[in-house]
Enzyme design. Structure first.
Site, PDB file in Angstrom:
ATOM      1  N   GLY A 379       0.837  -1.196   0.000  1.00  0.00           N
ATOM      2  CA  GLY A 379       0.000   0.000   0.000  1.00  0.00           C
ATOM      3  C   GLY A 379       0.870   1.243   0.000  1.00  0.00           C
ATOM      4  N   PRO A 381       2.790   4.706   1.156  1.00  0.00           N
ATOM      5  CG  PRO A 381       4.747   5.827   0.514  1.00  0.00           C
ATOM      6  CD  PRO A 381       3.436   5.335  -0.031  1.00  0.00           C
ATOM      7  CB  CYS A 382       1.690   7.269   5.824  1.00  0.00           C
ATOM      8  SG  CYS A 382       3.352   7.974   5.978  1.00  0.00           S
ATOM      9  CB  ALA A 383      -1.457   2.701   3.562  1.00  0.00           C
ATOM     10  CE  LYS A 385       3.371  -0.196   3.209  1.00  0.00           C
ATOM     11  NZ  LYS A 385       2.882   1.194   3.224  1.00  0.00           N
ATOM     12  CB  SER A 386       4.855  -0.586   9.859  1.00  0.00           C
ATOM     13  OG  SER A 386       5.684  -0.471   8.721  1.00  0.00           O
ATOM     14  CB  SER A 453       5.852  -4.062  -2.729  1.00  0.00           C
ATOM     15  OG  SER A 453       4.778  -4.212  -1.850  1.00  0.00           O
TER      16      SER A 453
END
Length: 546
Positions: A379, A381-383, A385-386, A453
């Site tokens: 997704g 950046p900043c969606a 995920k982490s 990705s």
């Protein structure tokens, strides 16, 4: 060998190593080298070499632009395998550019990156090279060397058995009773012998591992076939999964091994379904194309429809005959074998497979809830995920699974130190993480990857590194405006001000998944709810016990 120390060396891929070997032993006759541009274009467009000879698949040697631009016509170069072993020298005669869409559309009939070869082609170099080849040494194999036979050896064996007709059987799967029945019927139909010729090179990603398959082929040959009429030979072929064209190519190869007939079944060399869930090829399309050209290529087709088991007769019959006679029949698909039997620890029935085969397969598979899998969160950046990845990892660990977490920022620090943010470097980063993830999954570990990705083809190539069903793509969906609001590092702001170049979502595109296994909308779901949604999918698939 002394002289090669002074020549320029180039490492080639495992696919090219296998192509080189089969070129060298005559399996691709009349080809004796990687194709030059005229042959290549003729084959792509009309399935013919410039000489007019039918040849449906391009055999080419891809090369990166940085290497290709330094090659000079007439110079000799050393071709080395991925372990740096010198295999051959090539006199450079042609260096030419190729186009992915042109080749994929004509040869494979698709540019869909769910096709395993299309996904792989995205990683090839921009150029092909061609020229005279001189073999230094062929790849050495230490597994079942007695069955790794050249075309010359097979032709001599056919002659020694006194067989003037021989039907060849191609497979990339374990063999069961239905395959045994099919091959023995084919022998009767042609009135000759059988060449069991399974592929042990590159097949469809996620296929049963080659060592398991080779053990199965060996035990079936030794216990259930007449050795006076049957030859077993392993073929180190790099398949393209090109359906109809590939069937023709397989026929040409078997002709070169001395076969007079070739079995073409349903869905020959098919990679399955595309991004929209539709089969890449019609089930009998390969048979139709083969029939059209069988006289020209010099090997006759033995067509077979799907065979099914009829309990009341205790025998296999063609499915159309069973329907015509209103016979009750049963069969088990490859997916059912894996999901309902092997992964559940259930024994395969004897009507379906030989007990020796069932035993070998049982040794290979562990129960589904103990198998490895990869959750790949992609997704903007900043969606989120982490955060989702960390919560999911904790949930899985609490259920007794050992989990490896590969987060984009951490990976950049260790695994991909030194890589930049160009498209090429980003793809390299994705594939590095994918390779590590695939090794973890192969050994029944659980891995969660949280990376932007952005490129669909690279994600699909990672999917193809793993057994079917073990790559779970999760689209962490959030619009760019929301991601920008969440950005505590101010990266979006810097990108818009031109301080950061190539930032995904600003001046570099993000390609969302076409058909992800799970989609989580982080504008509507909390990170905990998103992780639970993924966990529910894993439970439904049997990876996690309730």
């Amino acid at each position: 060998m002394e002289k090669i120390k002074y020549l320029k060396s180039i490492q080639i891929s495992q696919r090219s190593v296998l192509d080189l070997k089969l070129l060298a032993v005559g399996a691709f006759t009349p080809l004796d080298r990687f194709m030059g541009e005229e042959d290549y274009r003729n084959v792509v467009e009309s399935m013919r070499l410039k000489s007019g000879t039918l040849f449906p698949i391009p055999i080419t040697l891809p090369m990166e632009k940085e290497i290709a631009k330094d090659l000079k016509e007439g110079e000799w170069i050393v071709l080395r395998d991925p372990k740096n072993v010198p295999l051959a020298i090539m006199r450079v005669e042609e260096v030419y550019k190729w186009n992915l869409e042109y080749e994929a559309k004509n040869v494979l009939g698709t540019t869909d990156p769910r096709h395993p070869l299309v996904a792989e082609m995205h990683t090839w170099g921009e150029y092909y090279i061609s020229g005279e080849l001189k073999v230094i040494q062929l790849p050495k194999y230490y597994d079942f060397p007695e069955y790794r036979k050249t075309p010359k050896q097979v032709r001599e064996e056919i002659k020694s058995l006194g067989l003037d007709k021989i039907v060849a059987f191609q497979t990339r799967n374990p063999m069961h009773r239905v395959h045994e029945e099919l091959t023995k019927r084919a022998m009767e139909k042609v009135g000759g012998g059988l060449l069991l010729h399974p592929v042990v090179g590159l097949t469809k990603p996620g296929d049963v591992d080659v060592y398991t398959r080779m053990r199965i082929y060996k035990v079936l040959y030794e216990k259930y076939y007449d050795k006076k009429k049957t030859i077993l030979a392993f073929l180190p072929l790099a398949m393209r999964m090109a359906g109809p064209r590939e069937a023709l190519w397989h026929g040409i190869i078997r002709r070169n091994y001395g076969a007079t007939h070739f079995i073409v079944g349903r869905d020959h060399a098919s990679p399955g379904k595309d991004s929209k869930g539709k089969p890449f090829y019609d089930p009998y399309e390969a048979q139709e194309l083969f029939k059209k050209y069988e006289d020209e290529i010099g090997i006759k087709m033995v067509p077979f429809e799907e065979l099914v088991y009829v309990p009341e007769l205790d025998q296999y019959v063609e499915i159309n005959e069973a329907k015509k006679r209103n016979l009750k029949y049963i069969n088990i698909s490859g997916t059912e074998i894996r999901e309902n039997f092997l992964k559940q620890g259930r024994k395969l029935p004897e009507w379906f497979t030989r007990p020796e085969v069932a035993e070998i397969l049982a040794e290979t598979y562990v129960p589904k809830h103990k198998q490895g899998f990869c959750v790949w969160l992609t997704g903007l950046p900043c969606a989120g995920k982490s955060t989702i990845a960390e919560i999911l990892a904790t949930m899985l660990q609490a259920r007794g699974r050992k989990v490896t977490l590969l987060d984009g920022d951490v990976v950049r620090t260790h695994l991909s130190r030194g890589l930049g943010f160009s498209k090429e470097d980003r793809i390299t980063n994705i594939l590095r993480v994918g390779f590590v993830a695939s090794e973890i999954v192969k050994h029944n570990g659980v891995v969660i990857c949280a990376l932007v990705s952005p490129y669909r083809s690279a994600r699909n190539q990672v999917r193809n590194m793993m057994e079917e069903g073990k790559f779970i793509e999760v689209f962490v969906d959030a619009p760019v405006e929301v991601c920008e609001e969440r950005d505590v590092k101010g990266l979006y702001k810097k990108a818009k001000e031109g301080l950061i170049k190539g930032f995904t979502g600003v001046d570099d595109p993000y390609e969302p998944p076409v058909a992800p296994e799970v989609r989580v909308d982080t504008t509507k779901l909390t990170p905990e709810e998103s992780a639970l949604k993924i966990l529910e999918f894993l439970k439904k698939e049997g990876f996690i016990k309730d």
